[in-house]
Scaffold this motif. Structure first.
Motif, PDB file in Angstrom:
ATOM      1  N   GLN A 134     -35.538  -5.377  43.563  1.00  0.00           N
ATOM      2  CA  GLN A 134     -35.296  -6.687  42.948  1.00  0.00           C
ATOM      3  C   GLN A 134     -36.350  -7.131  41.948  1.00  0.00           C
ATOM      4  OE1 GLN A 134     -35.184  -9.123  46.465  1.00  0.00           O
ATOM      5  NE2 GLN A 134     -33.012  -8.730  46.871  1.00  0.00           N
ATOM      6  N   VAL A 135     -37.576  -6.618  42.043  1.00  0.00           N
ATOM      7  CA  VAL A 135     -38.665  -7.189  41.255  1.00  0.00           C
ATOM      8  C   VAL A 135     -38.582  -6.802  39.778  1.00  0.00           C
ATOM      9  CG1 VAL A 135     -40.285  -7.389  43.159  1.00  0.00           C
ATOM     10  CG2 VAL A 135     -40.183  -5.255  41.848  1.00  0.00           C
ATOM     11  N   LEU A 136     -39.037  -7.719  38.949  1.00  0.00           N
ATOM     12  CA  LEU A 136     -39.141  -7.480  37.517  1.00  0.00           C
ATOM     13  C   LEU A 136     -40.316  -8.309  36.997  1.00  0.00           C
ATOM     14  CD1 LEU A 136     -37.678  -5.903  35.235  1.00  0.00           C
ATOM     15  CD2 LEU A 136     -36.503  -8.039  34.683  1.00  0.00           C
ATOM     16  N   SER A 137     -41.260  -7.634  36.345  1.00  0.00           N
ATOM     17  CA  SER A 137     -42.444  -8.317  35.821  1.00  0.00           C
ATOM     18  C   SER A 137     -42.229  -8.648  34.351  1.00  0.00           C
ATOM     19  CB  SER A 137     -43.683  -7.435  35.996  1.00  0.00           C
ATOM     20  OG  SER A 137     -43.970  -7.262  37.376  1.00  0.00           O
ATOM     21  N   LEU A 138     -42.325  -9.931  34.039  1.00  0.00           N
ATOM     22  CA  LEU A 138     -42.112 -10.410  32.677  1.00  0.00           C
ATOM     23  C   LEU A 138     -43.396 -10.263  31.854  1.00  0.00           C
ATOM     24  CD1 LEU A 138     -40.101 -13.673  33.481  1.00  0.00           C
ATOM     25  CD2 LEU A 138     -39.235 -11.338  33.125  1.00  0.00           C
ATOM     26  N   PRO A 139     -43.275 -10.251  30.534  1.00  0.00           N
ATOM     27  CA  PRO A 139     -44.476 -10.158  29.697  1.00  0.00           C
ATOM     28  C   PRO A 139     -45.527 -11.182  30.111  1.00  0.00           C
ATOM     29  CG  PRO A 139     -42.535  -9.885  28.336  1.00  0.00           C
ATOM     30  CD  PRO A 139     -42.035 -10.231  29.712  1.00  0.00           C
ATOM     31  N   MET A 140     -46.761 -10.712  30.258  1.00  0.00           N
ATOM     32  CA  MET A 140     -47.850 -11.579  30.699  1.00  0.00           C
ATOM     33  C   MET A 140     -49.171 -11.067  30.140  1.00  0.00           C
ATOM     34  SD  MET A 140     -49.466 -13.972  32.298  1.00  0.00           S
ATOM     35  CE  MET A 140     -48.398 -14.887  33.416  1.00  0.00           C
ATOM     36  N   PHE A 141     -49.742 -11.838  29.232  1.00  0.00           N
ATOM     37  CA  PHE A 141     -51.086 -11.584  28.729  1.00  0.00           C
ATOM     38  C   PHE A 141     -51.587 -12.880  28.106  1.00  0.00           C
ATOM     39  CE2 PHE A 141     -47.878 -10.071  25.772  1.00  0.00           C
ATOM     40  CZ  PHE A 141     -48.226 -10.607  24.541  1.00  0.00           C
ATOM     41  N   PRO A 142     -52.907 -13.093  28.062  1.00  0.00           N
ATOM     42  CA  PRO A 142     -53.435 -14.411  27.673  1.00  0.00           C
ATOM     43  C   PRO A 142     -52.963 -14.907  26.318  1.00  0.00           C
ATOM     44  CG  PRO A 142     -55.166 -13.068  28.624  1.00  0.00           C
ATOM     45  CD  PRO A 142     -53.982 -12.177  28.468  1.00  0.00           C
ATOM     46  N   VAL A 181     -41.655  -8.815  21.910  1.00  0.00           N
ATOM     47  CA  VAL A 181     -42.395  -9.319  23.065  1.00  0.00           C
ATOM     48  C   VAL A 181     -42.709  -8.139  23.981  1.00  0.00           C
ATOM     49  CG1 VAL A 181     -42.521 -11.059  24.873  1.00  0.00           C
ATOM     50  CG2 VAL A 181     -41.042 -11.454  22.893  1.00  0.00           C
ATOM     51  N   PRO A 182     -43.887  -7.547  23.820  1.00  0.00           N
ATOM     52  CA  PRO A 182     -44.271  -6.426  24.669  1.00  0.00           C
ATOM     53  C   PRO A 182     -44.723  -6.928  26.033  1.00  0.00           C
ATOM     54  CG  PRO A 182     -46.067  -6.973  23.210  1.00  0.00           C
ATOM     55  CD  PRO A 182     -44.923  -7.889  22.837  1.00  0.00           C
ATOM     56  N   PRO A 183     -44.814  -6.052  27.024  1.00  0.00           N
ATOM     57  CA  PRO A 183     -45.304  -6.486  28.334  1.00  0.00           C
ATOM     58  C   PRO A 183     -46.769  -6.876  28.308  1.00  0.00           C
ATOM     59  CG  PRO A 183     -45.021  -4.103  28.278  1.00  0.00           C
ATOM     60  CD  PRO A 183     -44.407  -4.631  27.013  1.00  0.00           C
ATOM     61  N   PHE A 184     -47.529  -6.264  27.391  1.00  0.00           N
ATOM     62  CA  PHE A 184     -48.951  -6.556  27.253  1.00  0.00           C
ATOM     63  C   PHE A 184     -49.380  -6.161  25.853  1.00  0.00           C
ATOM     64  CE2 PHE A 184     -53.523  -5.982  27.713  1.00  0.00           C
ATOM     65  CZ  PHE A 184     -53.859  -7.055  28.527  1.00  0.00           C
TER      66      PHE A 184
END
Length: 368
Positions: free
Chosen positions: A341-349, A4-7
């Motif tokens: 604190q922030v963490l961006s989870l994998p997100m792409f269409p 599961v890549p970030p994008f």
């Protein structure tokens, strides 16, 4: 590649690759690699999509911001208010034109500029406000524009992460004097390289940006300004023209992914999900981790083949290059807490539900 890549841009290519190949090969066969019909047509199509009278393509989102500031006459001795919680380019371009970046703390829930604190930062040297629609979430442009008009200030919208986002039904990039967009591959509308766009409803500003992006020249070999070389390649314009009609569908898929994250994560301890926001296009899905070690959680996710990203680990006002501004630790406590604190989870269409459940399960394991 991780499970599961970030994008992941490869899945998008699999869907529209034939159309991309056809248009790119047509450009190559034409011999028209700089300027030409694809660039001009894309400028018109993108401006119509945003709802602006003019679109001026350029080499990157960074260049778009720089050109916008130059076209508005912002320079030495001026101040521009922006966010400390954004990519470095937002402040960098202010410094590049000789002005001073002035930072204002952010809202804890949206990560956007705290408009309650905005007017206190305005001085007699303030020339412009640069709101950043961070992570695809629109700033309250109704209120921000009212403040700008009351104080006779320009507004440069940094829309790099928010192509297609709307505020009260109107697309970002059409509110201020100018809107600035990036076509970096990970953006909602991404090219196959760098690219950018300036949108505006002001014909004089549009003409000035056109001159500045082409070595300060309105007529070949005659130069009225010190400009730069910031043209969008014809191949990139052709690629973006193929992609633009798909953008609303891709943004809808991002919204559905964000809704699923909210459904599965809203009651997980030590985790705060971002609040829903009408008009957001979810360039990133960014959570807060509280009362735990964010970096350790991120490492545990990586061990489970889930790559989450930190946007941003160090706020702009604490960057080494801006030490001369005199900001100290604690100057903007909301921003500084977010950076821890922030963490961006994998997100792409194209992120599948199965992949998303891997992210959710891995995150719950990492937090247990």
């Amino acid at each position: 590649m991780s499970k599961v890549p970030p994008f992941d841009v490869t899945q998008q290519f699999q869907q529209i690759g034939n159309d991309l190949n056809r248009e790119v090969m047509a450009v190559l066969a034409s011999g028209q690699y700089i300027g030409g019909p694809h660039v001009m047509q894309f400028e018109v199509e993108f401006a119509e999509y945003i709802g602006s009278g003019h679109g001026i393509a350029c080499n990157s989102g960074t260049d778009a911001l720089y050109l916008a500031l130059r076209a508005l006459g912002v320079g030495n001795g001026d101040e521009v208010i922006t966010s400390p919680f954004t990519f470095f380019a937002s402040a960098e371009v202010i410094s590049m034109v000789g002005a001073k970046p002035v930072f204002v703390d952010i809202e804890a829930d949206s990560f956007n500029l705290d408009l309650d604190r905005l007017e206190a930062a305005i001085t007699d040297r303030t020339r412009a406000i640069m709101p950043v629609h961070i992570f695809g979430r629109p700033v309250d442009m109704t209120r921000l524009m009212a403040i700008a008009v009351a104080n006779n200030l320009h507004v440069i919208e940094d829309c790099a992460q928010a192509t297609g986002a709307t505020w009260q039904g109107k697309r970002v990039g059409s509110f201020g004097d100018v809107g600035c967009f990036s076509y970096y591959p990970t953006k909602n509308l991404g090219g196959c390289g760098d690219g950018g766009m300036v949108t505006t409803n002001n014909a004089a500003i549009a003409e000035q940006v056109k001159i500045l992006r082409d070595h300060g020249s309105a007529k070949r070999y005659y130069h009225s300004h010190i400009g730069m070389n910031s043209r969008l390649d014809a191949i990139q314009a052709a690629i973006l023209r193929v992609k633009l009609p798909h953008l609303n569908r891709w943004n809808q898929l991002r919204l559905e992914i964000a809704d699923r994250y909210e459904q599965f994560l809203k009651h997980v301890p030590h985790l705060i999900t971002p609040p829903k926001c009408p008009g957001s296009v979810w360039n990133q899905y960014t959570i807060r981790l509280v009362d735990c070690d964010r970096d350790a959680v991120q490492a545990k996710l990586r061990e489970q083949d889930v790559i989450a990203t930190t946007y941003y680990p160090l706020p702009l006002h604490l960057q080494e290059v801006y030490a001369y501004l005199g900001y100290e630790q604690g100057s903007f406590p909301v921003c500084e807490a977010a950076c821890q604190q922030v963490l961006s989870l994998p997100m792409f269409p194209e992120l599948s539900e199965a992949q998303q459940m891997m992210v959710v399960d891995a995150l719950k394991t990492a937090l247990s």
